[in-house]
Write an enzyme that holds these catalytic residues in place. Sequence first.
Site, PDB file in Angstrom:
ATOM      1  N   ARG A 135      -3.329   9.555  -7.316  1.00 58.63           N
ATOM      2  CA  ARG A 135      -4.412  10.290  -7.984  1.00 58.63           C
ATOM      3  C   ARG A 135      -4.089  11.785  -8.032  1.00 58.63           C
ATOM      4  O   ARG A 135      -3.478  12.323  -7.117  1.00 58.63           O
ATOM      5  CB  ARG A 135      -5.740  10.102  -7.233  1.00 58.63           C
ATOM      6  CG  ARG A 135      -6.224   8.682  -7.218  1.00 58.63           C
ATOM      7  CD  ARG A 135      -7.622   8.590  -6.605  1.00 58.63           C
ATOM      8  NE  ARG A 135      -7.832   7.264  -6.054  1.00 58.63           N
ATOM      9  CZ  ARG A 135      -8.317   7.036  -4.843  1.00 58.63           C
ATOM     10  NH1 ARG A 135      -8.675   8.035  -4.055  1.00 58.63           N
ATOM     11  NH2 ARG A 135      -8.454   5.791  -4.417  1.00 58.63           N
ATOM     12  N   ARG A 145     -17.986  -3.124   3.891  1.00 58.38           N
ATOM     13  CA  ARG A 145     -17.691  -1.780   3.391  1.00 58.38           C
ATOM     14  C   ARG A 145     -18.236  -1.673   1.975  1.00 58.38           C
ATOM     15  O   ARG A 145     -17.919  -2.495   1.111  1.00 58.38           O
ATOM     16  CB  ARG A 145     -16.182  -1.546   3.380  1.00 58.38           C
ATOM     17  CG  ARG A 145     -15.831  -0.230   2.759  1.00 58.38           C
ATOM     18  CD  ARG A 145     -14.356   0.072   2.919  1.00 58.38           C
ATOM     19  NE  ARG A 145     -14.098   1.402   2.409  1.00 58.38           N
ATOM     20  CZ  ARG A 145     -13.285   1.673   1.397  1.00 58.38           C
ATOM     21  NH1 ARG A 145     -12.630   0.699   0.785  1.00 58.38           N
ATOM     22  NH2 ARG A 145     -13.119   2.898   0.993  1.00 58.38           N
ATOM     23  N   ASN A 200     -14.112  -6.167   3.301  1.00 62.61           N
ATOM     24  CA  ASN A 200     -13.902  -5.116   2.304  1.00 62.61           C
ATOM     25  C   ASN A 200     -13.519  -5.826   1.015  1.00 62.61           C
ATOM     26  O   ASN A 200     -12.383  -6.247   0.838  1.00 62.61           O
ATOM     27  CB  ASN A 200     -12.790  -4.184   2.794  1.00 62.61           C
ATOM     28  CG  ASN A 200     -12.532  -3.047   1.818  1.00 62.61           C
ATOM     29  OD1 ASN A 200     -13.140  -2.987   0.741  1.00 62.61           O
ATOM     30  ND2 ASN A 200     -11.638  -2.155   2.191  1.00 62.61           N
ATOM     31  N   GLU A 211     -11.015   2.151  10.319  1.00 62.74           N
ATOM     32  CA  GLU A 211     -12.274   2.030   9.588  1.00 62.74           C
ATOM     33  C   GLU A 211     -12.964   0.699   9.872  1.00 62.74           C
ATOM     34  O   GLU A 211     -14.189   0.634   9.930  1.00 62.74           O
ATOM     35  CB  GLU A 211     -12.015   2.202   8.087  1.00 62.74           C
ATOM     36  CG  GLU A 211     -11.705   3.654   7.739  1.00 62.74           C
ATOM     37  CD  GLU A 211     -11.140   3.856   6.350  1.00 62.74           C
ATOM     38  OE1 GLU A 211      -9.932   3.602   6.173  1.00 62.74           O
ATOM     39  OE2 GLU A 211     -11.886   4.261   5.451  1.00 62.74           O
ATOM     40  N   GLY A 230      -2.313   6.687   6.971  1.00 65.58           N
ATOM     41  CA  GLY A 230      -0.889   6.346   6.886  1.00 65.58           C
ATOM     42  C   GLY A 230       0.066   7.542   6.913  1.00 65.58           C
ATOM     43  O   GLY A 230       1.013   7.578   7.698  1.00 65.58           O
ATOM     44  N   VAL A 231      -0.181   8.513   6.062  1.00 70.16           N
ATOM     45  CA  VAL A 231       0.689   9.685   6.008  1.00 70.16           C
ATOM     46  C   VAL A 231       0.402  10.605   7.201  1.00 70.16           C
ATOM     47  O   VAL A 231       1.320  11.042   7.901  1.00 70.16           O
ATOM     48  CB  VAL A 231       0.491  10.447   4.673  1.00 70.16           C
ATOM     49  CG1 VAL A 231       1.345  11.706   4.636  1.00 70.16           C
ATOM     50  CG2 VAL A 231       0.800   9.539   3.483  1.00 70.16           C
ATOM     51  N   HIS A 255     -14.303   8.234   2.072  1.00 69.64           N
ATOM     52  CA  HIS A 255     -13.597   8.133   3.363  1.00 69.64           C
ATOM     53  C   HIS A 255     -14.512   8.578   4.502  1.00 69.64           C
ATOM     54  O   HIS A 255     -14.038   8.995   5.563  1.00 69.64           O
ATOM     55  CB  HIS A 255     -12.332   9.022   3.423  1.00 69.64           C
ATOM     56  CG  HIS A 255     -11.208   8.594   2.528  1.00 69.64           C
ATOM     57  ND1 HIS A 255     -10.340   9.509   1.960  1.00 69.64           N
ATOM     58  CD2 HIS A 255     -10.795   7.388   2.134  1.00 69.64           C
ATOM     59  CE1 HIS A 255      -9.443   8.865   1.227  1.00 69.64           C
ATOM     60  NE2 HIS A 255      -9.701   7.568   1.325  1.00 69.64           N
ATOM     61  N   LYS A 305     -10.405  -8.142   1.734  1.00 70.27           N
ATOM     62  CA  LYS A 305      -9.761  -7.918   3.035  1.00 70.27           C
ATOM     63  C   LYS A 305     -10.793  -8.225   4.095  1.00 70.27           C
ATOM     64  O   LYS A 305     -11.962  -7.853   3.941  1.00 70.27           O
ATOM     65  CB  LYS A 305      -9.353  -6.451   3.180  1.00 70.27           C
ATOM     66  CG  LYS A 305      -8.182  -6.057   2.343  1.00 70.27           C
ATOM     67  CD  LYS A 305      -7.760  -4.637   2.707  1.00 70.27           C
ATOM     68  CE  LYS A 305      -7.005  -4.029   1.557  1.00 70.27           C
ATOM     69  NZ  LYS A 305      -7.254  -2.613   1.347  1.00 70.27           N
ATOM     70  N   GLU A 338      -0.813  10.023  10.118  1.00 66.24           N
ATOM     71  CA  GLU A 338      -0.446   9.506  11.437  1.00 66.24           C
ATOM     72  C   GLU A 338       1.064   9.396  11.621  1.00 66.24           C
ATOM     73  O   GLU A 338       1.554   9.341  12.746  1.00 66.24           O
ATOM     74  CB  GLU A 338      -1.078   8.118  11.654  1.00 66.24           C
ATOM     75  CG  GLU A 338      -2.585   8.185  11.838  1.00 66.24           C
ATOM     76  CD  GLU A 338      -3.243   6.810  11.807  1.00 66.24           C
ATOM     77  OE1 GLU A 338      -2.616   5.825  12.242  1.00 66.24           O
ATOM     78  OE2 GLU A 338      -4.391   6.722  11.320  1.00 66.24           O
ATOM     79  N   ASN A 339       1.793   9.319  10.494  1.00 71.59           N
ATOM     80  CA  ASN A 339       3.223   8.987  10.597  1.00 71.59           C
ATOM     81  C   ASN A 339       4.199  10.035  10.089  1.00 71.59           C
ATOM     82  O   ASN A 339       5.357  10.036  10.503  1.00 71.59           O
ATOM     83  CB  ASN A 339       3.503   7.697   9.810  1.00 71.59           C
ATOM     84  CG  ASN A 339       2.816   6.506  10.432  1.00 71.59           C
ATOM     85  OD1 ASN A 339       3.082   6.174  11.584  1.00 71.59           O
ATOM     86  ND2 ASN A 339       1.907   5.892   9.700  1.00 71.59           N
ATOM     87  N   PHE A 365       5.250   7.685   0.990  1.00 74.65           N
ATOM     88  CA  PHE A 365       5.919   8.882   1.528  1.00 74.65           C
ATOM     89  C   PHE A 365       7.255   8.579   2.205  1.00 74.65           C
ATOM     90  O   PHE A 365       8.076   9.473   2.360  1.00 74.65           O
ATOM     91  CB  PHE A 365       4.964   9.650   2.457  1.00 74.65           C
ATOM     92  CG  PHE A 365       4.092  10.595   1.683  1.00 74.65           C
ATOM     93  CD1 PHE A 365       3.145  10.109   0.799  1.00 74.65           C
ATOM     94  CD2 PHE A 365       4.261  11.968   1.787  1.00 74.65           C
ATOM     95  CE1 PHE A 365       2.363  10.972   0.035  1.00 74.65           C
ATOM     96  CE2 PHE A 365       3.486  12.841   1.037  1.00 74.65           C
ATOM     97  CZ  PHE A 365       2.535  12.342   0.162  1.00 74.65           C
ATOM     98  N   LEU A 413      -5.116  11.446   5.364  1.00 77.30           N
ATOM     99  CA  LEU A 413      -4.009  11.425   4.404  1.00 77.30           C
ATOM    100  C   LEU A 413      -3.408  10.026   4.363  1.00 77.30           C
ATOM    101  O   LEU A 413      -2.533   9.681   5.153  1.00 77.30           O
ATOM    102  CB  LEU A 413      -2.934  12.451   4.806  1.00 77.30           C
ATOM    103  CG  LEU A 413      -3.439  13.877   5.097  1.00 77.30           C
ATOM    104  CD1 LEU A 413      -2.279  14.775   5.520  1.00 77.30           C
ATOM    105  CD2 LEU A 413      -4.162  14.468   3.895  1.00 77.30           C
TER     106      LEU A 413
END
Length: 397
Positions: free
Chosen positions: A242, A92, A8, A385, A331-332, A181, A15, A334-335, A284, A210
């Site tokens: 954003r 990607r 990526n 991903e 991230g958001v 996404h 990455k 799942e957590n 978050f 999210l």
Amino acid sequence: MSYVLVINSGSSSIKFQIVDPQAGATDDPMVSGLVEQIGEDNGRLTVKYDGKKVVKQQPIKDHTAGLKLSIDQLERIGMGPTQVDLIAVGHRVVHGGMVFSAPELINDQVVEMIRDLIPLAPLHNPANIDGIDVARELLPNLPHVAVFDTGFFRDLPPAAALYAINAEVAAANQVRRYGFHGTSHEFISQQVPELLGAPANEVNQITLHLGNGASASAIHGGQPIDTTMGLTPLAGLAMGTRCGDIDPGIIFHLARQADMSIDEIDNLLNKQSGVKGLSGVNDFRQLRELIDAGNEDAWLAYNVYIHALRRFIGAYMVALGRVDAISFTAGVGENDTNVRYDALAGLEMYGIEIDEERNQIRSDEPRLISTDNSRVKVFVVPTNEELAIARKAAAFA
Ligand code: AMP
């Protein structure tokens, strides 16, 4: 065992991961790495494997130097391209325009086609092409495969894809909803029919990705019928930095009243807005700490975020007519148990009932968080991903 190198490539970073395409969604990759600050004096390579971490700090002139350094380091730890059975490289690519839906085996012509799409993603596609060029040069004997972030949404119904602006201007400038996404929405949506024990073509679902960027999509029998991101990833949900959907008139207003340039407004809406713009933080976890400490801006930012999320969930329930499942990921998603609860609280009338205990369970596995009575099943489905890209690339090996 065979592996895929997933790359990526960003404007100043690369990455990468070496992934077993047969792995499960929550398995760790064999290696993951990050090249940062390419072109700066304080370049850095971080490679993680086997619970270990190697960090190298040195100037990294360009993407070629970054990927060379990475491959050297991989060889040093016994995981280089000549040491493990690499069968493909998955890249990607952010924007596939109306040209690409499925993953594509890369050749010179495909690179040119990705280059032609630069006007649609002026920051991302050039960086993606840099990564592709360098990797093809360094690993010429492997199949290189481009996987497009927009691909899954290539065939949105026209009513969802077209903006109500002058058709000639739109067509001349390729203005339409592309969605982003896609790899993640596709990856998690494909797991939901299994979780429900139902045939994929009969499942209607809403997927909520999210992360720092955020998007929702409505998927009818496996086919996306709407998504919140648009021509660019700026549209839709309020995000970490954003703005999501705003009155487009705000842009003219800022240009005229605040004398801001287009680049300044672009930066404001992409990097200084969303939850960060309202509260000062985009993570978050920090937002929750501020809320717990009584910070009112943070509380307001959270509520603006939740309001935008619920607005689209409502819209997609109507668009789909019948919804079998709603899934949270990234991230958001799942957590953050609060975000999940507040996104769907009070919707019993619509067949949605979150189970507060199930919602609190922390796990890497896909899991149900609605009650047994909930007509709409609510899931947390971890996204991956890189694995999705590795699987797609492996199909070309
Ligand atoms: P992603 O873009 O999917 O990597 O998501 C990154 C974002 O996930 C971070 O900016 C945080 O806002 C959020 N995040 C990560 N871990 C947690 C956590 N444990 N609780 C709440 N939010 C989290």
